[in-house]
Design a protein around this motif. Structure first.
Motif, short mmCIF file in Angstrom:
data_model
loop_
_atom_site.label_atom_id
_atom_site.label_comp_id
_atom_site.label_asym_id
_atom_site.label_seq_id
_atom_site.Cartn_x
_atom_site.Cartn_y
_atom_site.Cartn_z
N SER A 55 0.82 -1.21 0.00
CA SER A 55 0.00 0.00 0.00
C SER A 55 0.86 1.26 0.00
CB SER A 55 -0.91 0.00 1.23
OG SER A 55 -0.15 -0.09 2.42
N ALA A 56 2.10 1.15 0.51
CA ALA A 56 3.00 2.30 0.55
C ALA A 56 3.92 2.35 -0.66
CB ALA A 56 3.83 2.27 1.83
N CYS A 57 3.79 1.38 -1.56
CA CYS A 57 4.61 1.32 -2.78
C CYS A 57 6.10 1.20 -2.47
CB CYS A 57 4.36 2.54 -3.67
SG CYS A 57 2.65 2.73 -4.16
N VAL A 58 6.45 0.38 -1.49
CA VAL A 58 7.85 0.19 -1.12
C VAL A 58 8.14 -1.29 -0.87
CG1 VAL A 58 8.12 2.49 -0.09
CG2 VAL A 58 7.36 0.58 1.35
N LEU A 59 9.40 -1.64 -1.04
CA LEU A 59 9.95 -2.91 -0.62
C LEU A 59 11.12 -2.60 0.31
CD1 LEU A 59 10.08 -4.88 -4.02
CD2 LEU A 59 8.63 -5.45 -2.06
N PRO A 60 11.29 -3.41 1.38
CA PRO A 60 10.53 -4.59 1.77
C PRO A 60 9.24 -4.22 2.52
CG PRO A 60 12.24 -4.20 3.36
CD PRO A 60 12.43 -3.16 2.31
N PHE A 61 8.34 -5.20 2.63
CA PHE A 61 7.20 -5.07 3.52
C PHE A 61 6.81 -6.45 4.01
CE2 PHE A 61 5.22 -5.75 -0.61
CZ PHE A 61 4.11 -6.54 -0.36
N LEU A 62 6.15 -6.48 5.17
CA LEU A 62 5.80 -7.73 5.84
C LEU A 62 4.29 -7.88 5.90
CD1 LEU A 62 6.95 -10.16 7.65
CD2 LEU A 62 6.41 -8.67 9.60
N ARG A 63 3.81 -9.08 5.62
CA ARG A 63 2.40 -9.38 5.79
C ARG A 63 2.25 -10.47 6.84
NH1 ARG A 63 0.19 -9.09 -0.47
NH2 ARG A 63 -0.12 -6.82 -0.50
N HIS A 64 1.32 -10.23 7.76
CA HIS A 64 1.03 -11.19 8.83
C HIS A 64 -0.47 -11.17 9.06
CE1 HIS A 64 1.50 -12.55 13.28
NE2 HIS A 64 1.40 -13.58 12.47
N GLY A 65 -1.13 -12.20 8.55
CA GLY A 65 -2.58 -12.18 8.61
C GLY A 65 -3.12 -11.05 7.75
N ASN A 66 -3.93 -10.18 8.33
CA ASN A 66 -4.49 -9.04 7.60
C ASN A 66 -3.65 -7.78 7.73
OD1 ASN A 66 -6.77 -10.53 6.75
ND2 ASN A 66 -7.81 -10.15 8.70
N GLU A 67 -2.53 -7.88 8.42
CA GLU A 67 -1.70 -6.70 8.65
C GLU A 67 -0.59 -6.59 7.62
OE1 GLU A 67 -0.94 -5.28 12.62
OE2 GLU A 67 -1.65 -7.20 13.42
N GLU A 68 -0.28 -5.36 7.26
CA GLU A 68 0.84 -5.07 6.37
C GLU A 68 1.74 -4.04 7.04
OE1 GLU A 68 0.30 -4.48 2.00
OE2 GLU A 68 1.19 -2.51 2.40
N ILE A 69 3.03 -4.37 7.16
CA ILE A 69 3.97 -3.50 7.86
C ILE A 69 5.07 -3.11 6.89
CG2 ILE A 69 5.49 -3.26 9.86
CD1 ILE A 69 3.06 -6.17 9.78
N VAL A 70 5.37 -1.81 6.83
CA VAL A 70 6.40 -1.31 5.93
C VAL A 70 7.50 -0.62 6.73
CG1 VAL A 70 4.79 -1.01 4.01
CG2 VAL A 70 5.18 0.88 5.60
N THR A 71 8.60 -0.33 6.07
CA THR A 71 9.84 0.24 6.59
C THR A 71 10.56 -0.78 7.45
OG1 THR A 71 9.16 1.25 8.70
CG2 THR A 71 8.77 2.53 6.67
N THR A 72 11.88 -0.74 7.40
CA THR A 72 12.69 -1.68 8.17
C THR A 72 12.41 -1.55 9.66
OG1 THR A 72 14.43 -1.45 6.51
CG2 THR A 72 15.04 -2.48 8.58
N GLY A 303 -3.94 0.19 -13.71
CA GLY A 303 -5.11 0.05 -12.85
C GLY A 303 -4.81 0.44 -11.41
N ARG A 304 -3.65 0.01 -10.90
CA ARG A 304 -3.25 0.39 -9.54
C ARG A 304 -3.12 1.90 -9.41
NH1 ARG A 304 1.75 -3.75 -8.94
NH2 ARG A 304 0.62 -5.67 -8.46
#
Length: 314
Positions: A55-72, A303-304
């Motif tokens: 959603s923040a248009c960055v890598l890396p990011f972490l997904r855990h269940g329904n959560e998305e976490i960005v930035t190191t 589309g995005r």
């Protein structure tokens, strides 16, 4: 090692592997090291060249269940909280504010030095990051994504004085009929500029490593910790890339070997702890499951972009 609740797998999306490292990107590598050391059997790596997946248009990011976490920092803090929930003992009896300050120092200063080597020198960029992405990206993405990534890095390097005028040169650009022909004077200016830039980079690197060196001393990890912290993973990722990147010009490789062997050994120790199978026959953490996600086609990317524009308006 920490166990994650069943049905809630951790998935880390990172820039692809290269140079015998899990990723060519400093932030991605730092997150991989931390995850592999403390969550070795409970996560999956997804290699991607598409930062727009998050959603923040960055890598890396972490997904855990329904959560998305960005930035190191956000990812590591989230993982630290998971560890505390599954283990009542504190990881280390350290002042959290003190640790955060040193992490910020490494993230700003040391990371900028590494990115200067990777992106600011045109030859290094062309034979390093650009060459890696060119082999992994479809047309037409390969023509603009690496430049977009480089421009993002430039925004942090320019204020630090680590982006030079020569960094804007594009030797691959087509020559036009009325372009000025380079002279011997131009070549001499280029040589002097390269020498000045190299010394400036070395001075900046020495300044940073002179601060970090006594902080490590002869201990295995920073602050004499018995196990690596997020700070150790962050510093190790920077040093490992400087050590392993196959680049035509990397003065910091020699600097590390000649003047800061303990910091280099620390990075290698952290890597061996995370991936012992890569450095010896000893048993240790199992290798993570790694998958590769193809880059989205042009229609999906458009589309995005339209969806994000609509969301920003609403």
């Amino acid at each position: 090692m920490t166990n994650v609740e069943p049905g809630h797998a951790l998935t880390l999306y990172i820039w692809p592997h290269s140079w015998n490292l899990p990723s060519f990107d400093v932030d991605s590598l730092a997150c991989v090291l931390y995850l592999q050391i403390y969550f070795s059997n409970d996560y999956e790596l997804v290699e991607s060249t598409d930062p727009d997946l998050s959603s923040a248009c960055v890598l890396p990011f972490l997904r855990h269940g329904n959560e998305e976490i960005v930035t190191t920092r956000g990812i590591v803090k989230y993982l630290e909280n998971l560890r505390k929930r599954s283990n009542d003992q504190e990881r280390e009896k350290l002042n959290r504010a003190k640790m955060t300050a040193w992490e910020s120092y490494a993230n700003i200063h040391l990371k900028d030095v590494v990115n200067s080597v990777l992106y600011a020198d045109p030859d290094n960029y062309r034979e390093g990051i650009h060459a890696i992405l060119s082999t992994k990206l479809p047309i037409p993405t390969r023509y603009y994504l690496s430049r977009r990534l480089r421009e993002q890095v430039r925004e942090s390097l320019e204020p630090a004085g680590l982006w030079t005028s020569r960094a804007d040169e594009d030797d691959d650009a087509p020559k036009r009929p009325f372009d000025k022909v380079k002279t011997i004077v131009d070549d001499k200016v280029k040589i002097f500029d390269e020498a000045f830039t190299k010394e400036k980079l070395l001075d900046k690197a020495r300044e940073i490593f002179d601060v970090l060196n006594p902080l490590l001393g002869h201990a295995s990890f920073f602050f004499e910790s018995k196990e690596p912290s997020s700070l150790d993973c962050q510093i190790a990722s920077c040093v490992l890339i400087l050590e392993n990147a196959k680049l035509p010009k990397n003065p910091l490789h020699t600097l590390l070997h000649d003047s800061y062997p303990h910091i280099l050994e620390h990075a290698q120790r952290t890597m061996s702890l995370a991936f012992p199978q890569l450095s010896s026959d000893q048993q240790g953490n199992s290798a993570p499951k790694v998958s590769t996600l193809p880059h989205a086609n042009v229609v999906v990317q458009i589309g995005r972009a339209m969806r994000r524009v609509a969301q920003s308006i609403l």
